[in-house]
Motif scaffolding. Structure first.
Motif, short mmCIF file in Angstrom:
data_model
loop_
_atom_site.label_atom_id
_atom_site.label_comp_id
_atom_site.label_asym_id
_atom_site.label_seq_id
_atom_site.Cartn_x
_atom_site.Cartn_y
_atom_site.Cartn_z
N PRO A 203 12.92 9.75 -18.80
CA PRO A 203 14.09 10.26 -18.08
C PRO A 203 14.07 11.77 -17.84
O PRO A 203 14.53 12.23 -16.79
N ALA A 204 13.57 12.55 -18.76
CA ALA A 204 13.54 14.00 -18.57
C ALA A 204 12.68 14.39 -17.39
O ALA A 204 12.89 15.45 -16.76
N ILE A 205 11.69 13.55 -17.03
CA ILE A 205 10.83 13.81 -15.88
C ILE A 205 11.38 13.12 -14.63
O ILE A 205 11.56 13.75 -13.58
N GLY B 81 10.07 14.92 -32.20
CA GLY B 81 9.94 14.83 -30.75
C GLY B 81 11.25 14.51 -30.06
O GLY B 81 11.59 15.11 -29.04
N LEU B 82 12.02 13.59 -30.62
CA LEU B 82 13.31 13.24 -30.03
C LEU B 82 14.28 14.41 -30.05
O LEU B 82 14.99 14.67 -29.07
N VAL B 83 14.30 15.14 -31.15
CA VAL B 83 15.19 16.30 -31.25
C VAL B 83 14.78 17.39 -30.25
O VAL B 83 15.63 18.00 -29.60
N VAL B 84 13.47 17.60 -30.09
CA VAL B 84 13.00 18.64 -29.16
C VAL B 84 13.26 18.24 -27.71
O VAL B 84 13.57 19.09 -26.87
N ILE B 85 13.14 16.94 -27.38
CA ILE B 85 13.52 16.50 -26.02
C ILE B 85 14.96 16.86 -25.73
O ILE B 85 15.30 17.41 -24.67
N ALA B 86 15.85 16.56 -26.68
CA ALA B 86 17.27 16.87 -26.49
C ALA B 86 17.47 18.37 -26.30
O ALA B 86 18.23 18.80 -25.41
N ALA B 87 16.78 19.18 -27.09
CA ALA B 87 16.92 20.63 -26.96
C ALA B 87 16.40 21.11 -25.61
O ALA B 87 17.01 21.98 -24.96
N GLY B 88 15.29 20.53 -25.15
CA GLY B 88 14.71 20.94 -23.88
C GLY B 88 15.59 20.64 -22.68
O GLY B 88 15.79 21.50 -21.81
N VAL B 89 16.16 19.43 -22.63
CA VAL B 89 16.98 19.07 -21.46
C VAL B 89 18.30 19.84 -21.47
O VAL B 89 18.86 20.14 -20.40
N MET B 90 18.79 20.19 -22.64
CA MET B 90 20.00 21.03 -22.68
C MET B 90 19.69 22.47 -22.29
O MET B 90 20.47 23.11 -21.58
N LEU C 184 9.44 22.48 -22.73
CA LEU C 184 9.75 22.07 -24.10
C LEU C 184 9.93 20.56 -24.18
O LEU C 184 9.38 19.88 -25.07
N ALA C 185 10.70 20.00 -23.25
CA ALA C 185 10.91 18.54 -23.24
C ALA C 185 9.60 17.81 -23.01
O ALA C 185 9.31 16.79 -23.66
N ALA C 186 8.78 18.31 -22.08
CA ALA C 186 7.52 17.64 -21.78
C ALA C 186 6.55 17.72 -22.94
O ALA C 186 5.78 16.78 -23.18
N ALA D 224 20.35 14.43 -22.99
CA ALA D 224 20.10 14.64 -24.42
C ALA D 224 20.76 13.57 -25.28
O ALA D 224 20.33 13.34 -26.42
N VAL D 225 21.81 12.92 -24.75
CA VAL D 225 22.57 11.96 -25.56
C VAL D 225 21.72 10.79 -26.04
O VAL D 225 21.69 10.48 -27.24
N PRO D 226 20.98 10.08 -25.14
CA PRO D 226 20.15 8.98 -25.65
C PRO D 226 19.05 9.44 -26.59
O PRO D 226 18.67 8.71 -27.50
N ALA D 227 18.54 10.67 -26.40
CA ALA D 227 17.51 11.18 -27.32
C ALA D 227 18.10 11.40 -28.71
O ALA D 227 17.48 11.06 -29.73
N LEU D 228 19.31 11.96 -28.78
CA LEU D 228 19.95 12.19 -30.07
C LEU D 228 20.34 10.87 -30.74
O LEU D 228 20.25 10.73 -31.96
N LEU D 229 20.76 9.90 -29.94
CA LEU D 229 21.09 8.58 -30.49
C LEU D 229 19.84 7.93 -31.08
O LEU D 229 19.89 7.35 -32.17
N ALA D 230 18.72 8.02 -30.34
CA ALA D 230 17.47 7.47 -30.87
C ALA D 230 17.06 8.17 -32.15
O ALA D 230 16.58 7.54 -33.10
N ALA D 231 17.25 9.49 -32.20
CA ALA D 231 16.91 10.24 -33.41
C ALA D 231 17.76 9.78 -34.59
O ALA D 231 17.27 9.65 -35.71
N LEU D 232 19.04 9.53 -34.34
CA LEU D 232 19.93 9.06 -35.39
C LEU D 232 19.48 7.69 -35.91
O LEU D 232 19.47 7.44 -37.13
#
Length: 382
Positions: free
Chosen positions: A13-15, A70-79, A95-97, A160-168
């Motif tokens: 999704p980030a791409i 990786g999930l946390v960094v994706i969330a940080a990158g898209v934000m 960063l996300a990539a 970032a929401v689905p990435a943070l949910l997956a991280a949780l």
């Protein structure tokens, strides 16, 4: 399982979510078309460059914790890329990539580590979630923007929401999983010396090249064949949608056999038929060509990742093979759309580019013939 599947959904999704918003991003940030295209270019380059970091991170922290990071960094990158200014746009995208690159390489190793007796099924789940994530992101970002009124920055941050949910969901596994060790196996050198590694790498790169060529140019081919622009977009969505079901079913079937050669060859031949349809009669039965192409390309992608997970004997070797195959593979794939466009420019039509694409699919079938044969890559006999 829920954390694993949702992590896979976050790999595209980030791409994929950038393209529908690109015109708005360029107007808002003040980018030229080249600058807008550079957003995706930066991300694809990161996919190839940073994948080899994964075996090092896995040895130090373990695969489970590497995936969580990786999930946390994706969330940080898209934000981050939703903040003001072009530099943070590119930095957040990179960063996300980078996180996606690490996760791409980690996932086959995680399958091997946690599901060694069900590699075929879990590879199907993983690949279908990857394809579904790209399809959903490209389809919903514009409706989501209109429904929320957030603009492209807010919609980007929502990814970032689905990435943070997956991280949780993955957090308990990461906290209770195996930690890394500096004294673990170092299979990189042995992987690089194996001929099978390079067959798998060629398969991964060539199937990715033919996919990204279609992703970049397919709507243009149909528009120049006389189809309306909206129908051309629907055709691209159709071929991506078909890949979701195909990528789930094919690994389950192919993983039951010692040899994946018949499946790799069949997938390549279906891709050939899709290319031939666009070459010879693009406007005659475009929906049929896209269904055939989607089955072929979805199966090829799934089989490449299945073979990466099946051939090595242990998770560390899977991660090393995945790092080589995906890093070199994405470098090969990045050349495809540019070369395809260059051939279109110098030839003045789509015949020469599509013939070149058919040549690439032919080479993919040859590489798959060797990569799909039974073999075991272990620490002692790579």
């Amino acid at each position: 399982m829920a954390g694993f599947a949702l992590a896979a959904l976050n790999l595209r999704p980030a791409i994929a979510g950038i393209s529908p918003l690109l015109d708005e991003i360029m107007d808002d940030v003040g980018l030229s078309p080249a600058g807008g295209g550079a957003i995706t270019t930066v991300m694809v380059v990161c996919l190839g460059v940073f994948g080899p970091l994964t075996p090092l991170l896995a040895r130090r922290f373990g695969l489970d914790r590497t995936l969580l990071a990786g999930l946390v960094v994706i969330a940080a990158g898209v934000m981050l890329r939703g903040l003001d200014g072009a530099p943070v746009l590119y930095l957040g995208s990179a960063l996300a990539a980078t996180a996606i690159a690490v996760m791409n390489v980690s996932m086959p190793g995680i399958v091997k580590q946690h599901f060694p007796s069900r590699v075929n099924l879990l590879t199907g789940v993983y690949v279908s979630c990857v394809v579904a994530g790209a399809t959903i992101a490209s389809a919903v970002v514009i409706p989501l923007e209109r429904a929320t009124g957030f603009g492209w920055r807010g919609v980007s941050a929502l990814l970032a929401v689905p990435a943070l949910l997956a991280a949780l969901l993955w957090l308990p596994q990461a906290l209770g999983g195996q930690a890394g060790t500096q004294n673990g196996p170092r299979p990189f050198g042995a992987v690089l010396r194996s001929r099978t590694t390079w067959y798998v790498t060629a398969l991964m790169g060539l199937q990715s090249l033919t996919f990204y060529v279609m992703l970049a140019w397919l709507p243009t081919i149909f528009v120049e064949a006389g189809l309306p622009a909206d129908q051309a977009g629907y055709l691209l969505s159709l071929t991506n949608l078909v890949q979701v079901g195909t990528s789930l079913a094919i690994p389950v079937l192919a993983g039951r056999r010692a040899s994946q050669v018949p499946y790799v060859v069949g997938a390549g031949l279906l891709t050939v038929l899709g290319y031939l349809g666009m070459l010879l009669a693009p406007a005659a039965a475009p929906w049929l060509w896209m269904i055939v192409l989607g089955i072929g390309q979805g199966a090829s992608f799934a089989l490449a990742l299945l073979i990466i997970a099946l051939r090595p004997a242990d998770p560390a070797s899977v991660t090393a093979l995945s790092a080589v195959a995906q890093s070199v593979g994405y470098a090969i794939a990045a050349l495809g759309p540019v070369l395809f466009g260059f051939l279109r420019q110098v030839s003045g039509g789509w015949t020469v580019p599509l013939l070149a694409g058919l040549g690439a699919v032919g080479a993919q079938i040859v590489a798959g013939w060797f990569a799909g044969r039974p073999a075991t890559l272990g620490k002692a006999n790579l």
